[in-house]
Design a protein around this motif. Structure first.
Motif, PDB file in Angstrom:
ATOM      1  N   MET A   1      39.860  56.833  19.323  1.00  0.00           N
ATOM      2  CA  MET A   1      40.396  57.697  20.363  1.00  0.00           C
ATOM      3  C   MET A   1      41.450  56.961  21.189  1.00  0.00           C
ATOM      4  O   MET A   1      42.423  57.540  21.596  1.00  0.00           O
ATOM      5  CB  MET A   1      39.255  58.186  21.250  1.00  0.00           C
ATOM      6  N   ASN A   2      41.267  55.662  21.419  1.00  0.00           N
ATOM      7  CA  ASN A   2      42.224  54.946  22.245  1.00  0.00           C
ATOM      8  C   ASN A   2      43.597  54.887  21.594  1.00  0.00           C
ATOM      9  O   ASN A   2      44.612  54.934  22.286  1.00  0.00           O
ATOM     10  CB  ASN A   2      41.718  53.547  22.578  1.00  0.00           C
ATOM     11  N   GLN A   3      43.637  54.789  20.275  1.00  0.00           N
ATOM     12  CA  GLN A   3      44.928  54.792  19.577  1.00  0.00           C
ATOM     13  C   GLN A   3      45.645  56.118  19.812  1.00  0.00           C
ATOM     14  O   GLN A   3      46.853  56.151  20.035  1.00  0.00           O
ATOM     15  CB  GLN A   3      44.727  54.531  18.083  1.00  0.00           C
ATOM     16  N   GLN A   4      44.909  57.213  19.791  1.00  0.00           N
ATOM     17  CA  GLN A   4      45.498  58.519  20.075  1.00  0.00           C
ATOM     18  C   GLN A   4      46.024  58.570  21.502  1.00  0.00           C
ATOM     19  O   GLN A   4      47.098  59.112  21.756  1.00  0.00           O
ATOM     20  CB  GLN A   4      44.471  59.632  19.876  1.00  0.00           C
ATOM     21  N   ASN A   5      45.276  58.004  22.432  1.00  0.00           N
ATOM     22  CA  ASN A   5      45.709  57.984  23.823  1.00  0.00           C
ATOM     23  C   ASN A   5      46.959  57.133  23.989  1.00  0.00           C
ATOM     24  O   ASN A   5      47.830  57.464  24.788  1.00  0.00           O
ATOM     25  CB  ASN A   5      44.593  57.483  24.741  1.00  0.00           C
ATOM     26  N   ASN A   6      47.053  56.034  23.248  1.00  0.00           N
ATOM     27  CA  ASN A   6      48.255  55.214  23.290  1.00  0.00           C
ATOM     28  C   ASN A   6      49.478  56.021  22.846  1.00  0.00           C
ATOM     29  O   ASN A   6      50.534  55.952  23.474  1.00  0.00           O
ATOM     30  CB  ASN A   6      48.114  53.981  22.402  1.00  0.00           C
ATOM     31  N   VAL A   7      49.322  56.778  21.783  1.00  0.00           N
ATOM     32  CA  VAL A   7      50.422  57.582  21.268  1.00  0.00           C
ATOM     33  C   VAL A   7      50.782  58.689  22.267  1.00  0.00           C
ATOM     34  O   VAL A   7      51.966  58.918  22.550  1.00  0.00           O
ATOM     35  CB  VAL A   7      50.073  58.183  19.886  1.00  0.00           C
ATOM     36  N   LYS A   8      49.776  59.355  22.816  1.00  0.00           N
ATOM     37  CA  LYS A   8      50.042  60.397  23.811  1.00  0.00           C
ATOM     38  C   LYS A   8      50.772  59.818  25.020  1.00  0.00           C
ATOM     39  O   LYS A   8      51.734  60.405  25.515  1.00  0.00           O
ATOM     40  CB  LYS A   8      48.734  61.047  24.268  1.00  0.00           C
ATOM     41  N   PHE A   9      50.313  58.658  25.483  1.00  0.00           N
ATOM     42  CA  PHE A   9      50.954  58.009  26.626  1.00  0.00           C
ATOM     43  C   PHE A   9      52.408  57.671  26.293  1.00  0.00           C
ATOM     44  O   PHE A   9      53.310  57.923  27.091  1.00  0.00           O
ATOM     45  CB  PHE A   9      50.182  56.752  27.024  1.00  0.00           C
ATOM     46  N   TYR A  10      52.643  57.126  25.115  1.00  0.00           N
ATOM     47  CA  TYR A  10      53.992  56.767  24.696  1.00  0.00           C
ATOM     48  C   TYR A  10      54.913  57.996  24.689  1.00  0.00           C
ATOM     49  O   TYR A  10      56.024  57.955  25.223  1.00  0.00           O
ATOM     50  CB  TYR A  10      53.951  56.133  23.302  1.00  0.00           C
ATOM     51  N   ALA A  38      48.470  57.329  32.935  1.00  0.00           N
ATOM     52  CA  ALA A  38      47.734  56.097  32.661  1.00  0.00           C
ATOM     53  C   ALA A  38      46.272  56.232  33.086  1.00  0.00           C
ATOM     54  O   ALA A  38      45.373  55.783  32.376  1.00  0.00           O
ATOM     55  CB  ALA A  38      48.385  54.919  33.379  1.00  0.00           C
ATOM     56  N   GLU A  39      46.035  56.860  34.230  1.00  0.00           N
ATOM     57  CA  GLU A  39      44.660  57.035  34.704  1.00  0.00           C
ATOM     58  C   GLU A  39      43.883  58.025  33.844  1.00  0.00           C
ATOM     59  O   GLU A  39      42.689  57.865  33.631  1.00  0.00           O
ATOM     60  CB  GLU A  39      44.666  57.517  36.155  1.00  0.00           C
ATOM     61  N   THR A  40      44.565  59.031  33.338  1.00  0.00           N
ATOM     62  CA  THR A  40      43.909  60.071  32.540  1.00  0.00           C
ATOM     63  C   THR A  40      43.661  59.624  31.103  1.00  0.00           C
ATOM     64  O   THR A  40      42.576  59.844  30.560  1.00  0.00           O
ATOM     65  CB  THR A  40      44.771  61.352  32.530  1.00  0.00           C
ATOM     66  N   LEU A  41      44.657  58.995  30.492  1.00  0.00           N
ATOM     67  CA  LEU A  41      44.570  58.653  29.068  1.00  0.00           C
ATOM     68  C   LEU A  41      43.972  57.275  28.796  1.00  0.00           C
ATOM     69  O   LEU A  41      43.532  57.006  27.692  1.00  0.00           O
ATOM     70  CB  LEU A  41      45.962  58.734  28.439  1.00  0.00           C
ATOM     71  N   HIS A  42      43.984  56.397  29.766  1.00  0.00           N
ATOM     72  CA  HIS A  42      43.447  55.038  29.615  1.00  0.00           C
ATOM     73  C   HIS A  42      44.005  54.306  28.398  1.00  0.00           C
ATOM     74  O   HIS A  42      43.244  53.813  27.564  1.00  0.00           O
ATOM     75  CB  HIS A  42      41.915  55.046  29.531  1.00  0.00           C
ATOM     76  N   PRO A  43      45.348  54.229  28.286  1.00  0.00           N
ATOM     77  CA  PRO A  43      45.899  53.449  27.166  1.00  0.00           C
ATOM     78  C   PRO A  43      45.628  51.967  27.373  1.00  0.00           C
ATOM     79  O   PRO A  43      45.294  51.533  28.478  1.00  0.00           O
ATOM     80  CB  PRO A  43      47.399  53.748  27.220  1.00  0.00           C
ATOM     81  N   ASP A  44      45.767  51.183  26.312  1.00  0.00           N
ATOM     82  CA  ASP A  44      45.580  49.734  26.415  1.00  0.00           C
ATOM     83  C   ASP A  44      46.547  49.163  27.447  1.00  0.00           C
ATOM     84  O   ASP A  44      47.690  49.606  27.553  1.00  0.00           O
ATOM     85  CB  ASP A  44      45.843  49.056  25.072  1.00  0.00           C
ATOM     86  N   ARG A  45      46.106  48.156  28.190  1.00  0.00           N
ATOM     87  CA  ARG A  45      46.949  47.552  29.228  1.00  0.00           C
ATOM     88  C   ARG A  45      48.263  47.038  28.664  1.00  0.00           C
ATOM     89  O   ARG A  45      49.322  47.214  29.255  1.00  0.00           O
ATOM     90  CB  ARG A  45      46.223  46.405  29.914  1.00  0.00           C
ATOM     91  N   GLU A  46      48.202  46.388  27.522  1.00  0.00           N
ATOM     92  CA  GLU A  46      49.421  45.863  26.904  1.00  0.00           C
ATOM     93  C   GLU A  46      50.374  46.992  26.556  1.00  0.00           C
ATOM     94  O   GLU A  46      51.582  46.848  26.620  1.00  0.00           O
ATOM     95  CB  GLU A  46      49.093  45.066  25.635  1.00  0.00           C
ATOM     96  N   TYR A  47      49.809  48.121  26.177  1.00  0.00           N
ATOM     97  CA  TYR A  47      50.620  49.285  25.809  1.00  0.00           C
ATOM     98  C   TYR A  47      51.353  49.828  27.028  1.00  0.00           C
ATOM     99  O   TYR A  47      52.517  50.208  26.947  1.00  0.00           O
ATOM    100  CB  TYR A  47      49.717  50.358  25.200  1.00  0.00           C
TER     101      TYR A  47
END
Length: 52
Positions: A1-10, A38-47
Motif C-alpha cells: 500500500m505504501n508504494q501506491q501512496n508514494n505514486v499518488k503523492f508523486y 503527506a499527512e493523508t497518504l503517508h509516503p516514505d520520508r525519502e520520497y
C-alpha cells in the motif's frame, strides 16, 4: 500500500506544481495541499524530500 501512496503523492505533487506554475494556485495553497497530501497518504520520508 505504501508504494501506491508514494505514486499518488508523486502525481498529486506534479499536478500541484503545474497549477502553481500556471498561477492557478498560490504558494501558500501549494504548501497547504502538499502538507495535507503527506499527512493523508503517508509516503516514505525519502520520497517526500525528493519529490516536494
Amino acid at each position: 500500500m505504501n508504494q501506491q501512496n508514494n505514486v499518488k503523492f508523486y502525481l498529486l505533487q506534479k499536478a500541484l506544481k503545474f497549477l502553481l506554475e500556471k498561477r492557478a494556485i498560490t504558494q501558500e495553497e501549494f504548501e497547504r495541499a502538499s502538507r495535507y497530501n503527506a499527512e493523508t497518504l503517508h509516503p516514505d520520508r525519502e520520497y517526500i524530500r525528493s519529490h516536494s
